[in-house]
Design a protein around this motif. Structure first.
Motif, PDB file in Angstrom:
ATOM      1  N   THR A   1     -12.633 -15.782   8.844  1.00 18.74           N
ATOM      2  CA  THR A   1     -12.803 -14.552   8.074  1.00 18.74           C
ATOM      3  C   THR A   1     -13.683 -13.591   8.858  1.00 18.74           C
ATOM      4  OG1 THR A   1     -12.578 -15.712   5.965  1.00 18.74           O
ATOM      5  CG2 THR A   1     -13.604 -13.533   5.915  1.00 18.74           C
ATOM      6  N   ILE A   2     -13.135 -12.418   9.100  1.00 19.50           N
ATOM      7  CA  ILE A   2     -13.862 -11.408   9.873  1.00 19.50           C
ATOM      8  C   ILE A   2     -14.399 -10.355   8.903  1.00 19.50           C
ATOM      9  CG2 ILE A   2     -13.673  -9.677  11.698  1.00 19.50           C
ATOM     10  CD1 ILE A   2     -11.406 -11.331  12.871  1.00 19.50           C
ATOM     11  N   GLU A   3     -15.701 -10.171   8.940  1.00 16.25           N
ATOM     12  CA  GLU A   3     -16.353  -9.231   8.020  1.00 16.25           C
ATOM     13  C   GLU A   3     -16.155  -7.793   8.481  1.00 16.25           C
ATOM     14  OE1 GLU A   3     -17.533 -10.202   5.236  1.00 16.25           O
ATOM     15  OE2 GLU A   3     -17.291 -12.341   5.686  1.00 16.25           O
ATOM     16  N   PRO A   4     -16.319  -6.818   7.560  1.00 16.31           N
ATOM     17  CA  PRO A   4     -16.179  -5.393   7.932  1.00 16.31           C
ATOM     18  C   PRO A   4     -17.192  -4.997   9.015  1.00 16.31           C
ATOM     19  CG  PRO A   4     -16.177  -5.664   5.544  1.00 16.31           C
ATOM     20  CD  PRO A   4     -16.566  -6.986   6.116  1.00 16.31           C
TER      21      PRO A   4
ATOM     22  N   SER B   1     -17.253  -5.290  12.260  1.00 15.42           N
ATOM     23  CA  SER B   1     -17.619  -6.323  13.248  1.00 15.42           C
ATOM     24  C   SER B   1     -16.731  -6.246  14.482  1.00 15.42           C
ATOM     25  CB  SER B   1     -17.521  -7.717  12.620  1.00 15.42           C
ATOM     26  OG  SER B   1     -16.216  -7.957  12.126  1.00 15.42           O
TER      27      SER B   1
ATOM     28  N   ASP C   1     -12.612  -3.536   5.106  1.00 12.14           N
ATOM     29  CA  ASP C   1     -12.596  -4.748   4.290  1.00 12.14           C
ATOM     30  C   ASP C   1     -12.551  -5.976   5.183  1.00 12.14           C
ATOM     31  OD1 ASP C   1     -12.479  -3.296   1.828  1.00 12.14           O
ATOM     32  OD2 ASP C   1     -10.328  -2.969   2.180  1.00 12.14           O
ATOM     33  N   SER C   2     -12.922  -7.116   4.598  1.00 13.95           N
ATOM     34  CA  SER C   2     -12.863  -8.368   5.359  1.00 13.95           C
ATOM     35  C   SER C   2     -11.408  -8.764   5.614  1.00 13.95           C
ATOM     36  CB  SER C   2     -13.596  -9.482   4.607  1.00 13.95           C
ATOM     37  OG  SER C   2     -12.964  -9.718   3.355  1.00 13.95           O
TER      38      SER C   2
ATOM     39  N   THR D   1      -8.878 -12.151   6.820  1.00 12.37           N
ATOM     40  CA  THR D   1      -8.738 -13.584   7.083  1.00 12.37           C
ATOM     41  C   THR D   1      -7.507 -13.823   7.953  1.00 12.37           C
ATOM     42  OG1 THR D   1      -9.787 -14.187   4.990  1.00 12.37           O
ATOM     43  CG2 THR D   1      -8.451 -15.874   6.081  1.00 12.37           C
TER      44      THR D   1
END
Length: 407
Positions: A90-93, A95, A70-71, A73
């Motif tokens: 916010t870091i995306e899945p 990554s 999941d993302s 923050t």
């Protein structure tokens, strides 16, 4: 036989001191590796310290060590009077290993710590932080660095006039052996402090925790290089005392006693720091206590040479070139500390390295005494040195003088 005994005695003492230092550094490195290997990686922050000029912007990067489903923050908090930091990222899945730039805008000179947090999630970033130092001017920072290398060069060169004078005269008569012994002990102790605070990460982290508002590590690279070089060239000078004429000079019992007490003290606090389960002393406190040996040595090391000059009413055998260069180096050392403190509006760092400050200040005071001894109180040194070099006494020099030279 007495000379051979003295050689072995001094070499044995130097070997003991070097062994103690190696034991200190090896013990700390082993503990440092052990502590680092046990901490899992959630995120990495680079750089952990950031220097930004006032009214300018820069950034640091934040990178996940493994993928998330999941993302996530992450929020950032800092002292906005000194610098404002991007509110969140916010870091995306999926990554992992992808760096994310976090912008920083500097406002006023000072230091602030950027703390991180997340509302919920599988990753704890509360222990991560970035230290932001805002400086008045990059130009002052560059000048300060240049001054640091200038005093490093001057102080390093200051050892050579004495070595050269000893070589020219093939004699160390007039040079206090107590001064040399104190010098070796002092630089050895100061070397431990500088190497630890500059290269050992766990000790640097301890310093940053104790000085969270401090702008930077008070030990610079030139400090480390200077100390190691000083230890080497002092050893060369000590070697000269074994191969050149030394008269009746020797290291006094008082000097041996004080040095023995100092290194017994080091051994005791080393055991307390390394073995104590209650952590009565941190490694930062340990190396700081060792640095006080250098400060104590600086307070007393010149006294035997001042007394020898006074007793002989002469400075023959003691290089004035060494004194003049040492005076210049001490002045530049204190000037650099002043500029560093002003540039970051952080005067605590001016006293964060009391040994460095004391080294410069007390050296200057004693250098003034030596200058007065050489140029004011005990004049005519050139004639005395010439007489010593040729083996002529004052009476012989008077008899051999052509009366026409007086007309």
């Amino acid at each position: 036989m007495r000379l051979i005994y003295s050689v072995f005695k001094e070499v044995d003492t130097m070997a003991f001191q070097l062994t103690t230092v190696l034991l200190i550094l090896c013990t700390q490195c082993v503990l440092c590796v052990a502590s680092n290997s046990s901490s899992p990686c959630n995120v990495t922050v680079s750089p952990s310290t950031l220097k930004v000029e006032m009214n300018h912007s820069d950034y640091f990067t934040l990178t996940l060590c493994h993928n998330l489903t999941d993302s996530l923050t992450i929020s950032f908090v800092s002292d906005e009077k000194i610098a404002t930091v991007q509110k969140n990222v916010t870091i995306e899945p999926n990554s992992a290993n992808e760096p994310h730039k976090i912008s920083v805008t500097a406002h006023s000179a000072g230091s602030t710590v950027v703390n991180m947090s997340t509302d919920e999630g599988p990753i704890d970033v509360s222990k991560e932080h970035v230290q932001i130092t805002v400086i008045h001017s990059d130009v002052i920072d560059i000048i300060s660095t240049m001054i640091g290398w200038i005093y490093f060069t001057v102080w390093s060169i200051s050892f050579y006039p004495q070595v050269w004078l000893n070589f020219q005269r093939k004699s160390v008569v007039g040079l206090s052996f107590d001064f040399l012994a104190y010098n070796f002990t002092g630089f050895l102790a100061y070397g431990v402090f500088n190497v630890a605070l500059y290269w050992i990460d766990s000790i640097k982290e301890e310093y940053n925790k104790d000085h969270q508002l401090s702008n930077s590590n008070p030990v610079q690279l030139n400090d480390v290089v200077f100390t190691l070089h000083a230890l080497f060239i002092t050893s060369v000078t000590i070697f000269q005392t074994f191969i050149y004429e030394r008269g009746e000079q020797k290291v006094t019992i008082l000097c041996w006693t004080l040095q023995s007490v100092a290194w017994v003290f080091v051994a005791v606090i080393l055991i307390i720091t390394a073995v104590s389960e209650e952590r009565l002393l941190t490694w930062l406190q340990f190396v700081t206590f060792i640095s006080y040996i250098k400060l104590g040595v600086t307070l007393i090391k010149y006294v035997p040479q001042v007394w020898m000059n006074f007793r002989r009413k002469s400075t023959v055998g003691w290089s004035i070139g060494n004194v003049l260069l040492d005076f210049t180096g001490g002045t530049f050392s204190i000037l650099q500390m002043f500029l560093l403190s002003y540039n970051s509006n952080d005067w605590s760092s001016f006293f964060g390295d009391p040994t460095k400050f004391g080294l410069g200040l007390f050296s200057i005071c004693f250098d003034i005494v030596f200058i007065l001894q050489h140029y004011v109180w005990y004049g005519g040194e050139e004639e005395k040195e010439e007489g010593e070099a040729t083996g002529e006494t004052d009476v012989e020099r008077l008899i051999n003088t052509d009366p026409k030279d007086n007309n």
